[in-house]
Design a protein around this motif. Structure first.
Motif, PDB file in Angstrom:
ATOM      1  N   LEU A 164      -2.608  -5.945   3.221  1.00  0.00           N
ATOM      2  CA  LEU A 164      -1.692  -4.959   2.782  1.00  0.00           C
ATOM      3  C   LEU A 164      -0.352  -5.311   2.351  1.00  0.00           C
ATOM      4  N   ARG A 165       0.176  -5.237   1.135  1.00  0.00           N
ATOM      5  CA  ARG A 165       1.502  -5.816   0.975  1.00  0.00           C
ATOM      6  C   ARG A 165       2.544  -4.717   0.706  1.00  0.00           C
ATOM      7  N   GLY A 166       2.018  -3.516   0.210  1.00  0.00           N
ATOM      8  CA  GLY A 166       3.177  -2.462   0.071  1.00  0.00           C
ATOM      9  C   GLY A 166       2.401  -1.376  -0.791  1.00  0.00           C
ATOM     10  N   LEU A 167       3.494  -0.722  -1.373  1.00  0.00           N
ATOM     11  CA  LEU A 167       3.290   0.444  -2.162  1.00  0.00           C
ATOM     12  C   LEU A 167       3.429   0.530  -3.688  1.00  0.00           C
ATOM     13  N   MET A 168       2.692   1.284  -4.399  1.00  0.00           N
ATOM     14  CA  MET A 168       2.969   1.353  -5.898  1.00  0.00           C
ATOM     15  C   MET A 168       2.981   2.898  -6.240  1.00  0.00           C
ATOM     16  N   ALA A 188      10.721   3.732  -1.784  1.00  0.00           N
ATOM     17  CA  ALA A 188      11.410   2.686  -0.827  1.00  0.00           C
ATOM     18  C   ALA A 188      11.389   3.196   0.460  1.00  0.00           C
ATOM     19  N   LEU A 189      11.894   4.354   0.769  1.00  0.00           N
ATOM     20  CA  LEU A 189      12.128   5.108   1.928  1.00  0.00           C
ATOM     21  C   LEU A 189      10.457   4.978   2.643  1.00  0.00           C
ATOM     22  N   LEU A 194       7.143   2.498   7.081  1.00  0.00           N
ATOM     23  CA  LEU A 194       6.036   1.845   7.420  1.00  0.00           C
ATOM     24  C   LEU A 194       6.282   0.797   8.019  1.00  0.00           C
ATOM     25  N   ARG A 195       7.367   0.006   7.620  1.00  0.00           N
ATOM     26  CA  ARG A 195       7.808  -1.296   8.308  1.00  0.00           C
ATOM     27  C   ARG A 195       8.385  -1.154   9.741  1.00  0.00           C
ATOM     28  N   GLN A 196       9.071   0.092   9.743  1.00  0.00           N
ATOM     29  CA  GLN A 196       9.477   0.462  11.189  1.00  0.00           C
ATOM     30  C   GLN A 196       8.537   0.862  12.177  1.00  0.00           C
ATOM     31  N   ALA A 217      16.983  -1.415  -9.230  1.00  0.00           N
ATOM     32  CA  ALA A 217      18.314  -0.921  -8.680  1.00  0.00           C
ATOM     33  C   ALA A 217      17.582  -0.404  -7.205  1.00  0.00           C
ATOM     34  N   GLU A 218      16.578  -0.049  -7.175  1.00  0.00           N
ATOM     35  CA  GLU A 218      16.073   0.685  -5.900  1.00  0.00           C
ATOM     36  C   GLU A 218      15.279  -0.121  -5.008  1.00  0.00           C
TER      37      GLU A 218
END
Ligand code: PLP
Length: 236
Positions: A164-168, A188-189, A194-196, A217-218
């Motif tokens: 699992l790498r992240g979100l889309m 991004a939030l 999830l990282r926290q 930018a985000e």
């Protein structure tokens, strides 16, 4: 003469400017060239022009194209192309996806993730996964609802053959820069939360031809760009 090499350079320039204005390095943003509806010729041209990562939405079209590209790969390439699946996934298609792709951006159900993990060949590295989030809360758009994301992310993160790498997300189209920015900031939030929570995630797949500047930018780390590279699509 085809416009693909020039278009690619123009997109790279846009990415570099957007990254620099956001105080980021352009190296932090992977350009995914979305080649759906375009043929193997277009992919080979982009490869010759230094493009490396390609996104496809329709499985059968993608498998045919990948085979043609593989058979015609020029000898001077630094690396073979990397393939990302970015379309809706039906459960009877997971085997081919897990056997032929490097990344999948559109996982939104644990059942699909489980099948992709079970079917990922042991000879290949783990399949790189993004969870698709329904960030604009549109009934018609796919993606997991934000309030169910954490449970899905934790469940996917322990599947052995996936990473699992992240979100889309594919936000509702908007010409309004402030609105584009706000939607991307929400994604991004969600990643930050999830990282926290302890998940080691590093990927935000967001931004297309019309809104890549706001996405970068985000914090976008992958932008998925089709028409700005290959031209307008013809779905006939
Ligand atoms: C088609 C598609 C893109 C590329 O869209 P463009 O507007 O042509 O850049 C990006 N992401 C997904 C999921 C797509 O289906």
């Amino acid at each position: 003469m085809s416009a693909i090499p020039q278009n690619l350079q123009a997109v790279r320039d846009r990415i570099a400017i957007a990254a620099q204005s956001a105080g980021r390095s352009p190296d932090q943003v992977l350009l995914l060239a979305v080649s759906k509806t375009f043929g193997a010729d277009a992919v080979l041209e982009a490869l010759q022009a230094g493009q490396y990562a390609f996104g496809e939405n329709y499985l059968q079209e993608a498998l045919d194209k990948m085979a043609t590209v593989a058979a015609a790969l020029p000898g001077n390439l630094k690396a073979p192309p990397q393939w990302h699946f970015i379309g809706p996934i039906q459960s009877n298609k997971t085997r081919h996806i897990s056997e032929h792709f490097d990344w999948v951006h559109t996982v939104e159900r644990i059942k699909i993730a489980q099948r992709l993990s079970d079917q990922r060949p042991s000879t290949l590295p783990p399949l790189q996964i993004c969870l698709q989030v329904n960030i604009s809360a549109e009934a018609s758009k796919s993606g997991i609802e934000p309030d169910q994301l954490s449970a899905l992310a934790h469940a996917v993160s322990v599947l052995p053959r996936l990473r699992l790498r992240g979100l889309m997300a594919i936000p509702e189209a908007s010409q309004n820069l402030a609105q584009q920015a706000q939607t991307f900031r929400q994604l991004a939030l969600l990643l930050e939360r999830l990282r926290q929570d302890g998940l080691e995630l590093d990927t935000l797949s967001m931004g297309m031809s019309a809104d890549m500047t706001a996405a970068i930018a985000e914090g976008a780390t992958i932008v998925r760009i089709g028409s700005a590279i290959f031209g307008e699509r013809n779905y006939e």
